[in-house]
Write an enzyme that holds these catalytic residues in place. Sequence first.
Site, mmCIF file in Angstrom:
data_model
loop_
_atom_site.group_PDB
_atom_site.id
_atom_site.type_symbol
_atom_site.label_atom_id
_atom_site.label_comp_id
_atom_site.label_asym_id
_atom_site.label_seq_id
_atom_site.Cartn_x
_atom_site.Cartn_y
_atom_site.Cartn_z
ATOM 1 N N GLU C 60 0.843 -1.191 0.000
ATOM 2 C CA GLU C 60 0.000 0.000 0.000
ATOM 3 C C GLU C 60 0.878 1.240 0.000
ATOM 4 O O GLU C 60 0.523 2.279 -0.569
ATOM 5 C CB GLU C 60 -0.936 -0.013 1.209
ATOM 6 N N HIS C 129 -11.242 -6.175 8.206
ATOM 7 C CA HIS C 129 -11.946 -5.924 6.936
ATOM 8 C C HIS C 129 -13.209 -5.111 7.212
ATOM 9 O O HIS C 129 -14.228 -5.280 6.549
ATOM 10 C CB HIS C 129 -12.359 -7.225 6.231
HETATM 11 C C1 LIG Z 1 -1.735 -5.093 4.344
HETATM 12 C C2 LIG Z 1 -2.651 -5.968 3.565
HETATM 13 N N1 LIG Z 1 -2.888 -5.703 2.262
HETATM 14 C C3 LIG Z 1 -3.750 -6.461 1.548
HETATM 15 C C4 LIG Z 1 -4.404 -7.516 2.121
HETATM 16 C C5 LIG Z 1 -5.397 -8.377 1.311
HETATM 17 N N2 LIG Z 1 -4.851 -9.693 1.028
HETATM 18 C C6 LIG Z 1 -5.068 -10.742 1.842
HETATM 19 S S1 LIG Z 1 -4.243 -12.133 1.376
HETATM 20 C C7 LIG Z 1 -3.593 -11.351 0.005
HETATM 21 C C8 LIG Z 1 -2.655 -12.097 -0.893
HETATM 22 C C9 LIG Z 1 -1.423 -12.568 -0.186
HETATM 23 O O1 LIG Z 1 -0.609 -13.299 -1.048
HETATM 24 P P1 LIG Z 1 0.686 -14.052 -0.535
HETATM 25 O O2 LIG Z 1 1.480 -13.152 0.342
HETATM 26 O O3 LIG Z 1 1.385 -14.620 -1.694
HETATM 27 O O4 LIG Z 1 0.160 -15.189 0.443
HETATM 28 P P2 LIG Z 1 -0.664 -16.516 0.078
HETATM 29 O O5 LIG Z 1 -2.113 -16.179 0.263
HETATM 30 O O6 LIG Z 1 -0.325 -16.922 -1.288
HETATM 31 O O7 LIG Z 1 -0.245 -17.551 1.078
HETATM 32 C C10 LIG Z 1 -4.042 -10.024 -0.049
HETATM 33 C C11 LIG Z 1 -3.670 -9.055 -1.094
HETATM 34 C C12 LIG Z 1 -4.134 -7.757 3.493
HETATM 35 N N3 LIG Z 1 -4.719 -8.760 4.157
HETATM 36 N N4 LIG Z 1 -3.263 -6.977 4.176
#
Ligand SMILES: Cc1ncc(C[n+]2csc(CCOP(=O)(O)OP(=O)(O)O)c2C)c(N)n1
Lengths: 426, 426, 337, 337
Positions: C60, C129
């Site tokens: 962000e 959320h």
């Molecule tokens: C600070 C923040 N930004 C955005 C999100 C929304 N979000 C939740 S999971 C995710 C994807 C995460 O991907 P990754 O780090 O590759 O983990 P994976 O789910 O593949 O284990 C996003 C964008 C969040 N929870 N926190």
Amino acid sequence: MTIDPERRNRPALELYVPEPHARPGDEPDFSHIIIPAAGSVPRPDIAAQPGEMKDLAYTLVRVLDEGGQAVGPWDPRLHPDTLRRMLRDMMLVRVYDDRMYRAQRQGKTSFYMKSTGEEAIAVAAGHALEREDMTFPTYRQQGLLVARGYPLAQMMCQVYSNRGDKLKGRQLPVMYSDKAHGFFSISGNLATQFPQAVGWAMASAIKGDSRIAAAYIGDGSTAEGDFHAAVTFAGVYRAPVILNIVNNQWAISTFSGIAGGELTTFAARAIGYGIAGLRVDGNDALAVYAATRWAADRARSNLGPTLIELFTYRVEGHSTSDDPSAYRPKSAGSNWPLGDPVARLKQHLVVLGEWDDERHQQLSDELEAEVRAAQREAEKLGTLVTSSIEFPQDVRTMFEDVFEEMPWHLREQQTQMVDELEAKRK
Amino acid sequence: MTIDPERRNRPALELYVPEPHARPGDEPDFSHIIIPAAGSVPRPDIAAQPGEMKDLAYTLVRVLDEGGQAVGPWDPRLHPDTLRRMLRDMMLVRVYDDRMYRAQRQGKTSFYMKSTGEEAIAVAAGHALEREDMTFPTYRQQGLLVARGYPLAQMMCQVYSNRGDKLKGRQLPVMYSDKAHGFFSISGNLATQFPQAVGWAMASAIKGDSRIAAAYIGDGSTAEGDFHAAVTFAGVYRAPVILNIVNNQWAISTFSGIAGGELTTFAARAIGYGIAGLRVDGNDALAVYAATRWAADRARSNLGPTLIELFTYRVEGHSTSDDPSAYRPKSAGSNWPLGDPVARLKQHLVVLGEWDDERHQQLSDELEAEVRAAQREAEKLGTLVTSSIEFPQDVRTMFEDVFEEMPWHLREQQTQMVDELEAKRK
Amino acid sequence: MTVMNMIQAINSAQNVMMERDGNVVALGEDVGYFGGVFRATEGLQRKYGKSRVFDTPISENGIVATAIGMAAYGLRPVAEIQFADYIYPGFDQLVSEAARMRYRTAGEWFLPLTIRSPYGGGIFGGQTHSQSPEALFAHVAGLKTVIPSNPYDAKGLLIAAIEDNDPVLFFEPKRIYNGPFDGFFDRPVTPWAKHPKAEVPEGHYTVPLGKAAVVREGEQITVIAYGTMVHVALATIEAQGIDAEVIDLRTILPVDIDTIEASVKKTGRCVVVHEATRTGGLGAELSALIQERCFYHLEAPVGRATGFDTPYPHSLEWAYFPGPIRLGTAIKKALED
Amino acid sequence: MTVMNMIQAINSAQNVMMERDGNVVALGEDVGYFGGVFRATEGLQRKYGKSRVFDTPISENGIVATAIGMAAYGLRPVAEIQFADYIYPGFDQLVSEAARMRYRTAGEWFLPLTIRSPYGGGIFGGQTHSQSPEALFAHVAGLKTVIPSNPYDAKGLLIAAIEDNDPVLFFEPKRIYNGPFDGFFDRPVTPWAKHPKAEVPEGHYTVPLGKAAVVREGEQITVIAYGTMVHVALATIEAQGIDAEVIDLRTILPVDIDTIEASVKKTGRCVVVHEATRTGGLGAELSALIQERCFYHLEAPVGRATGFDTPYPHSLEWAYFPGPIRLGTAIKKALED
Ligand SMILES: Cc1ncc(C[n+]2csc(CCOP(=O)(O)OP(=O)(O)O)c2C)c(N)n1
Ligand SMILES: Cc1ncc(C[n+]2csc(CCOP(=O)(O)OP(=O)(O)O)c2C)c(N)n1
Ligand SMILES: [Mg+2]
Ligand SMILES: [Mg+2]
């Protein structure tokens, strides 16, 4: 040490805290600094893949050798006129810094920051970049403005926060800004400009333009999250940007080891992100020029970003608020093995037969006079007076530029302020 | 493209935006994935310097070969009982995930996240770490809890936000926390746990204890500033921490290229910071075990942090809120060339003569029964009902634990809430 | 005119602006190929290409910072923060940079930048959320904040935000993306289709920033609301049979003080309702402003019906959410005092 | 008892606590060898060693995050943010993590963590060395905020903060580090030596969190202040010859409502003064609380004398700073209304 019931017969952990090689009272110690010979580092084609040039992150691109000769593949082969212009600009920065430092000590302003020993970094880049490229500097690249011909008196008006200050006295001294000279507004918050530069460069690519950005950050500031955002975004979108880390080996009182500098070079960060990286002698104006050009050519050819570590030394205090003798040996600056950038460029010109001591002295006198004249001009427009409400600016301007249009609450506050000032004046 | 008056005859810049190898409708394409042979990667001494092991960031530590044999220097030579326990835990995670996923689909809770295909990562580490080490997981390491014997029913109570939930229904499902099982509270905010783990490990070193920390982060989340803070601090203070990047190649709808994964490996970040780094086949439980142990031994010997990229594939959707067929080929998961971690460990045990299909089926049935029993137990304590004020928790608890002692304003609000609830019930 | 829900209206605003102005670009986590986790940018990448609508790394901070750089270049970026709860890593860039740029450069650089973000609770998103951080931004000089309550306003306000030459935070109450939720969680959801403000022009129009709407005229009391709470307010006074004047703020900063002042001077009573935590919330500022400006007209203290000063607890969502009972109690108190 | 200025008192508090409790550690940019840019940790590294007092990388995010991890381990970290203006990179860790940890784990993990930070203007630090962000934290459930106005309180409050089992933000008004500045910038500075509250015990004592001090009793009006503004308030009413009751809040959250309520009910009039920007500042919350609780006692609107809703401009410092004229005008208005 607490009693850890579960430790069994394991060794106790210890917190390691990096410590510089010398502290006040010690002899300055630069014996750990490895200096490859000038000319020894190969210059890859700009289209080479980052993976093919990892070694460049662990060496030092140097052009000027100890005898003042320009050697090796990175020699930019500049015309003597260009070299003289660069020398002049570097000397001018130094004279200007000394003057403004003294002005602060004389109580004419609140604060000042010198770039002593780092003049080549800003000035050589200023000459290597195109005029329409945008720079995102820190407070130690005043040389970019000088190299691009920004009027000294205007710089001084900013330092004095006076009537002539185009920033209306709003910013701390040295936090210049000038769009026309491709110098982005300096922030008091470290590192923020680094990802902004990437966004600016992405915009140039989005529009299909050809302008590139050059960003600067200090060794200490690379620890901020903004650094990571900048390099990540620059890599992902192949942004046309040069990401310069000015490693002058000190933050304020903490040495570069506290920023991770003991573990590897700052240029090696580039390898971690899979982008091109160079490590450059920042006190060698020709090396800085050549590296900047190489990175600019890559950026302009859609080949993506380059991270450049400019290795140098902060010769003086961090700012007028700082006394470095509290945390490092007094003579550290003058012992820096890579020398003084002004002296090195001068020597090169002399060796070329394009310069001599007499002309040097003459130029030096001219620059002193030029700076003094600019100072007189600037001081006519006032200096900062910290215990008075005889402000150089109209107080009503305080409420302008918060938004494009002034909303009702700021209009009300403006009226209140004007009344207040009248009451104060009584 | 705008008309750039200064462009002269330069090429137009372009924004590059990474794109995955296959999109819905395409055949899954993993041809770009380079898979070194199992056993081919050397295992350095734990006291080796990070600079001596850079190559390990560009290969893949693998122990289980295609025939199910454990080969090479990274083979941890585990007792068959340990292997069977690991297999059991991995299978249990999968059964549990399936159950809870279904429970969400049945409306018994609001949300769920599976770890299908990534079970080895959490389970093998759970077995390799000491019980007193602290893990700082993401939402996809439920296997750590399972490996450490945390009661399934308690996990389910958290997922149901019910009366039995020790977190009092305050956290989104799967955001477990249990100090006694060395499982740090999961945050909804990505990446925040990574530097917290470093601080925890620093504290252990400050106290002269012997406990280490193991942190987890997703490939996508490495872009957050927290990642940078974590690795920077871990390196500077040689913190006794294992920094695991679970590269399952997808964030939500974006592939790892959007996080910089096209440029180099995630393990290469370690080189950029000058710390030890490994790249490991995350679907190979033995490789995960061995790498974790190696890194833990380094940490415990005051040799500092290790960054481990665990290379795997997110076989299912990101969460119950996600439908991956909208952004990648439907069968991508089942085509992943590094196979299924459960099947691979099973095959190994079979090859060793320590396991067979019959025992496998029997275990599978047992685990199904165990999970079903736990679910019955958990559901006795309620499930989440989203359109009711018949809360499983006493509403007064809403105001507890904001602070150690409840201040006046929360006491007032608590009273207000109780009155309100009575009004609602009427 | 077409019937649109909030998402469609927000999508349409971006579509209209991208069509009209080549400098408008959209970026954020999952906004590109996929079109956003709430689909607010669906179809835009296909239509305008990857260099104008693109996915970003999960940072962000990087999203806000690069958007600032783009705006400094002359683009009009529309950046999505996936949930308002995740805006804090970008807080420094918003507060120290976006908000200050015009001021610190005396107008030389300015940032026509819009940050969109789904916000607020009511969807069982748990404490990360569900948040409503608008008051944090209202305290920061140099940022405008907008929160729409219906599709018509959402589109018009978003277009105005994109056209504005200053950074605008545009918070989208996600609970009303698909229908005007009135706080009665135990009743079936009404879709937007039946709501007059779901009639949305397909082309360009604006709803001006800084102007509130009086969504219901009344004499007994003024209820100030925004976002989801506008619907809660209307449902509450209807259920209670109160002749309240309901103001939909629409813009949080600069707030439309004239509309507020006129209404409170007429009714003599006021309640502010918001979902954000109470202490230091926008209700505090509104309460302070009203008592400063309407002191001699006030017949009762300005009331506040708000979220509690706790995180948003997952399973106690309906105990936390300021619904008709909480607001109704506050209104009753203000009428009786 | 020794005479101490604010810096010495703050240094002493850390020294006392490090001596008593091996779990207390201090960290931050330049706090180790050098002892802090304002010298607040001077001598501590020499005394307690590098593993208990150490320099950090320039990453406010990392400082807060690792301090959270240390607190989770069982330490009591005291982290310095060099200037409050630089706290925003750590905002996410403070808001999403430090503030929520006890809540989201139902008390299983808690964070005895203190964040110290020099704050406020009056030293010509320009817009990035002058800010007063306390209201941002007051809006976040789970954080306590403390702002001392004199050496005695500074030490006692800081010890209380370090001993507290929840995260505490401790903002130090840097303008009064060396003397009780009263807003008359054109008069010579008085050093702390002459102030009774500069008499500070050398050992351990606490000033409880959550309790305000009535620093002057009076009948005509209540002036609520904290930090530097306490001295401005006292000087203002003395200059104007007003019999005001002056409350020094000391703790911003939880605020001492009883002291406020009792005073305002007695005087019937109130002005709040703070240096932070006005909109959404703490004055808003206090004004709202007071009119909610003392409505029928109020003879005039609660006034606010505050910093303006602009960044802190370098050269116009004394036009921005809410000094005796601004406060005096607000008091006069509240008395005349
Ligand atoms: C600070 C923040 N930004 C955005 C999100 C929304 N979000 C939740 S999971 C995710 C994807 C995460 O991907 P990754 O780090 O590759 O983990 P994976 O789910 O593949 O284990 C996003 C964008 C969040 N929870 N926190
Ligand atoms: C976000 C932020 N944190 C801290 C500071 C205070 N500060 C100003 S300069 C400085 C040191 C910077 O060191 P470095 O990045 O190496 O740059 P140099 O001064 O050596 O050029 C610090 C800590 C700041 N201005 N902004
Ligand atoms: Mg430096
Ligand atoms: Mg992933």
